[in-house]
Design an enzyme around this catalytic site. Structure first.
Site, PDB file in Angstrom:
ATOM      1  N   ASP A  15       0.848  -1.200   0.000  1.00 53.30           N
ATOM      2  CA  ASP A  15       0.000   0.000   0.000  1.00 53.30           C
ATOM      3  C   ASP A  15       0.879   1.244   0.000  1.00 53.30           C
ATOM      4  OD1 ASP A  15      -2.405  -1.448  -0.032  1.00 53.30           O
ATOM      5  OD2 ASP A  15      -2.330  -1.742   2.130  1.00 53.30           O
ATOM      6  N   LYS A  37       0.519  -7.912  -2.817  1.00 50.19           N
ATOM      7  CA  LYS A  37      -0.775  -7.409  -3.281  1.00 50.19           C
ATOM      8  C   LYS A  37      -0.621  -5.978  -3.779  1.00 50.19           C
ATOM      9  CE  LYS A  37      -4.307  -6.102  -0.384  1.00 50.19           C
ATOM     10  NZ  LYS A  37      -4.939  -4.871  -0.863  1.00 50.19           N
ATOM     11  N   ASP A  64      -5.514  -6.487  -6.672  1.00 49.34           N
ATOM     12  CA  ASP A  64      -6.724  -6.282  -5.853  1.00 49.34           C
ATOM     13  C   ASP A  64      -7.485  -5.063  -6.378  1.00 49.34           C
ATOM     14  OD1 ASP A  64      -8.554  -6.127  -3.752  1.00 49.34           O
ATOM     15  OD2 ASP A  64      -7.103  -5.317  -2.325  1.00 49.34           O
ATOM     16  N   LYS A  66     -10.874  -5.320  -7.379  1.00 51.52           N
ATOM     17  CA  LYS A  66     -12.305  -5.481  -7.020  1.00 51.52           C
ATOM     18  C   LYS A  66     -13.230  -5.025  -8.143  1.00 51.52           C
ATOM     19  CE  LYS A  66     -11.488  -4.699  -2.045  1.00 51.52           C
ATOM     20  NZ  LYS A  66     -10.094  -4.217  -2.025  1.00 51.52           N
ATOM     21  N   HIS A  68     -16.277  -4.498 -10.509  1.00 58.15           N
ATOM     22  CA  HIS A  68     -17.736  -4.501 -10.287  1.00 58.15           C
ATOM     23  C   HIS A  68     -18.348  -3.664 -11.402  1.00 58.15           C
ATOM     24  CE1 HIS A  68     -21.233  -3.829  -7.183  1.00 58.15           C
ATOM     25  NE2 HIS A  68     -21.628  -4.412  -8.296  1.00 58.15           N
ATOM     26  N   ASP A  69     -18.892  -4.333 -12.412  1.00 56.15           N
ATOM     27  CA  ASP A  69     -19.410  -3.600 -13.573  1.00 56.15           C
ATOM     28  C   ASP A  69     -20.306  -4.555 -14.345  1.00 56.15           C
ATOM     29  OD1 ASP A  69     -19.598  -1.739 -15.799  1.00 56.15           O
ATOM     30  OD2 ASP A  69     -17.684  -0.896 -15.135  1.00 56.15           O
ATOM     31  N   ILE A  70     -20.728  -4.185 -15.540  1.00 55.65           N
ATOM     32  CA  ILE A  70     -21.545  -5.113 -16.322  1.00 55.65           C
ATOM     33  C   ILE A  70     -20.669  -6.310 -16.719  1.00 55.65           C
ATOM     34  CG2 ILE A  70     -23.172  -3.357 -17.138  1.00 55.65           C
ATOM     35  CD1 ILE A  70     -21.639  -3.406 -19.824  1.00 55.65           C
ATOM     36  N   PRO A  71     -21.307  -7.464 -16.935  1.00 59.83           N
ATOM     37  CA  PRO A  71     -20.522  -8.683 -17.182  1.00 59.83           C
ATOM     38  C   PRO A  71     -19.484  -8.548 -18.291  1.00 59.83           C
ATOM     39  CG  PRO A  71     -22.818  -9.260 -16.801  1.00 59.83           C
ATOM     40  CD  PRO A  71     -22.765  -7.749 -16.836  1.00 59.83           C
ATOM     41  N   THR A  73     -17.852  -5.972 -19.387  1.00 60.18           N
ATOM     42  CA  THR A  73     -16.715  -5.134 -18.976  1.00 60.18           C
ATOM     43  C   THR A  73     -15.825  -5.859 -17.964  1.00 60.18           C
ATOM     44  OG1 THR A  73     -18.024  -3.169 -19.374  1.00 60.18           O
ATOM     45  CG2 THR A  73     -16.140  -2.901 -17.915  1.00 60.18           C
ATOM     46  N   THR A 123     -15.847  -4.722   4.651  1.00 61.29           N
ATOM     47  CA  THR A 123     -15.889  -4.706   6.120  1.00 61.29           C
ATOM     48  C   THR A 123     -16.119  -3.296   6.664  1.00 61.29           C
ATOM     49  OG1 THR A 123     -13.499  -4.725   6.018  1.00 61.29           O
ATOM     50  CG2 THR A 123     -14.562  -6.782   6.622  1.00 61.29           C
ATOM     51  N   ARG A 184      -2.778  -9.374  12.754  1.00 59.30           N
ATOM     52  CA  ARG A 184      -1.772  -8.715  13.596  1.00 59.30           C
ATOM     53  C   ARG A 184      -1.113  -9.744  14.511  1.00 59.30           C
ATOM     54  NH1 ARG A 184      -2.569  -5.545  10.319  1.00 59.30           N
ATOM     55  NH2 ARG A 184      -3.006  -3.316  10.454  1.00 59.30           N
ATOM     56  N   GLN A 193      -7.423  -1.287  12.093  1.00 58.38           N
ATOM     57  CA  GLN A 193      -8.174  -2.544  12.016  1.00 58.38           C
ATOM     58  C   GLN A 193      -8.896  -2.766  13.344  1.00 58.38           C
ATOM     59  OE1 GLN A 193      -8.638  -4.214   9.372  1.00 58.38           O
ATOM     60  NE2 GLN A 193      -6.828  -4.183   8.045  1.00 58.38           N
ATOM     61  N   GLY A 213      -0.347  -5.973   5.775  1.00 64.16           N
ATOM     62  CA  GLY A 213       0.245  -4.740   5.269  1.00 64.16           C
ATOM     63  C   GLY A 213       1.214  -4.145   6.259  1.00 64.16           C
ATOM     64  N   ARG A 214       0.723  -3.146   7.008  1.00 63.13           N
ATOM     65  CA  ARG A 214       1.593  -2.340   7.863  1.00 63.13           C
ATOM     66  C   ARG A 214       2.480  -3.102   8.847  1.00 63.13           C
ATOM     67  NH1 ARG A 214      -3.459   1.365   8.924  1.00 63.13           N
ATOM     68  NH2 ARG A 214      -4.328  -0.693   8.505  1.00 63.13           N
TER      69      ARG A 214
HETATM   70  O1  C5P Z   1      -1.913  -2.659   6.892  1.00 63.37           O
HETATM   71  P1  C5P Z   1      -2.941  -3.748   7.008  1.00 63.37           P
HETATM   72  O2  C5P Z   1      -2.383  -5.082   7.412  1.00 63.37           O
HETATM   73  O3  C5P Z   1      -4.123  -3.334   7.833  1.00 63.37           O
HETATM   74  O4  C5P Z   1      -3.442  -3.910   5.489  1.00 63.37           O
HETATM   75  C1  C5P Z   1      -4.443  -4.811   5.141  1.00 63.37           C
HETATM   76  C2  C5P Z   1      -4.673  -4.794   3.649  1.00 63.37           C
HETATM   77  O5  C5P Z   1      -5.852  -5.572   3.413  1.00 63.37           O
HETATM   78  C3  C5P Z   1      -4.949  -3.431   3.052  1.00 63.37           C
HETATM   79  O6  C5P Z   1      -4.453  -3.442   1.702  1.00 63.37           O
HETATM   80  C4  C5P Z   1      -6.448  -3.324   3.078  1.00 63.37           C
HETATM   81  O7  C5P Z   1      -6.951  -2.491   2.087  1.00 63.37           O
HETATM   82  C5  C5P Z   1      -6.852  -4.767   2.820  1.00 63.37           C
HETATM   83  N1  C5P Z   1      -8.181  -5.121   3.316  1.00 63.37           N
HETATM   84  C6  C5P Z   1      -8.560  -4.991   4.636  1.00 63.37           C
HETATM   85  N2  C5P Z   1      -9.817  -5.345   5.036  1.00 63.37           N
HETATM   86  C7  C5P Z   1     -10.661  -5.833   4.157  1.00 63.37           C
HETATM   87  C8  C5P Z   1     -10.312  -5.996   2.828  1.00 63.37           C
HETATM   88  C9  C5P Z   1      -9.031  -5.627   2.431  1.00 63.37           C
HETATM   89  O8  C5P Z   1      -7.778  -4.542   5.467  1.00 63.37           O
HETATM   90  N3  C5P Z   1     -11.846  -6.209   4.573  1.00 63.37           N
END
Ligand code: C5P
Length: 236
Positions: A15, A37, A64, A66, A68-71, A73, A123, A184, A193, A213-214
């Site tokens: 990210d 990712k 990643d 995601k 979401h459009d007409i089939p 596309t 989420t 985590r 989160q 990620g982080r």
């Molecule tokens: O830094 P962190 O571990 O929170 O990053 C989680 C990654 O997962 C990010 O790229 C975030 O956009 C993605 N993600 C998420 N929760 C979701 C779907 C995707 O944290 N429900």
């Protein structure tokens, strides 16, 4: 965990706002120990060239975006994504059965097709947000409904919280791929989160892949954190 695939279970979320930063960071990772990712921010700024560079460095890339459009596309977008040589792509299950089937059919002639995953319910949406856009079901029931629809529409799996994983594993069977963010290490910062799960607990709940990620990208020693996670889940 399903019977799906082998290799690294950790997907590091790159990210970053700039391609150079993402590539420099990826240079500190090892494709044998993790996958990566690329999301909307990085893809919008750096595009297919960055994805191809990561692929050429040996990384399995989860693109990643995601869709979401007409089939028609979404099918075309999936075909284009597959041509980049990525390992995993995703669409929104709420795009419906025909859209997901079109995505699946678009990959039929591809030699090494990417895994095709669906997003069920973002989420970030709570019960009240869902009611406002016309859903009367509670979030867990809606997640399960969309996961079942994704499975019936030929998807390889879904992105879900590790807390939902046991229910979805039960509903969709052992071969269905569960990709879980919100991971985590015990005692680490939660960042933004809310419902975090440790790597070990996520795998015990039935996750196949952990999106992290982080905890890795902001670590002083990213490989050390990656190794700790891999050791915790008995991988690599
Ligand atoms: O830094 P962190 O571990 O929170 O990053 C989680 C990654 O997962 C990010 O790229 C975030 O956009 C993605 N993600 C998420 N929760 C979701 C779907 C995707 O944290 N429900």
């Amino acid at each position: 965990m399903s019977t799906d695939g082998k290799g690294p279970r950790v997907i590091v979320a790159l990210d970053y706002a700039h391609g150079a930063e993402a590539l420099a960071f990826a240079g500190r990772l090892d494709p044998v120990r993790c996958r990566v990712k690329v999301g909307k921010e990085l893809f919008t700024v750096s595009g297919p060239a960055l994805v191809e560079r990561l692929v050429s460095r040996g990384f399995d890339v989860f693109l990643d975006l995601k869709y979401h459009d007409i089939p028609h596309t979404v099918a075309a977008a999936c075909r284009s994504a597959a041509a980049l040589g990525v390992w995993m792509i995703n669409v929104h299950a709420s795009g419906g059965r025909v859209m997901m089937q079109a995505a699946r059919e678009a990959l039929a002639g591809v030699q090494r097709p990417p895994k095709l995953i669906a997003v069920t319910v973002l989420t970030s949406l709570g019960a009240e947000d869902l009611r406002e856009i016309g859903h009367s079901e509670e979030p867990p029931a809606l997640v399960e409904r969309l996961a079942r629809l994704a499975a019936a529409s030929g998807m390889d799996g879904v992105v879900c919280s590790a807390q939902e994983a046991p229910r979805l594993r039960q509903a969709c069977g052992p071969a269905f791929c569960l990709v879980t963010p919100g991971i985590r290490l015990a005692g680490a910062a939660h960042d933004d989160q809310k419902r975090i799960v440790t790597p070990q607990a996520a795998m015990a709940n039935g996750a196949d892949y952990l999106v992290v990620g982080r905890p890795i990208t902001r670590a002083a020693d990213p490989l050390a954190v990656l190794d700790r996670i891999n050791a915790e889940i008995g991988c690599g």
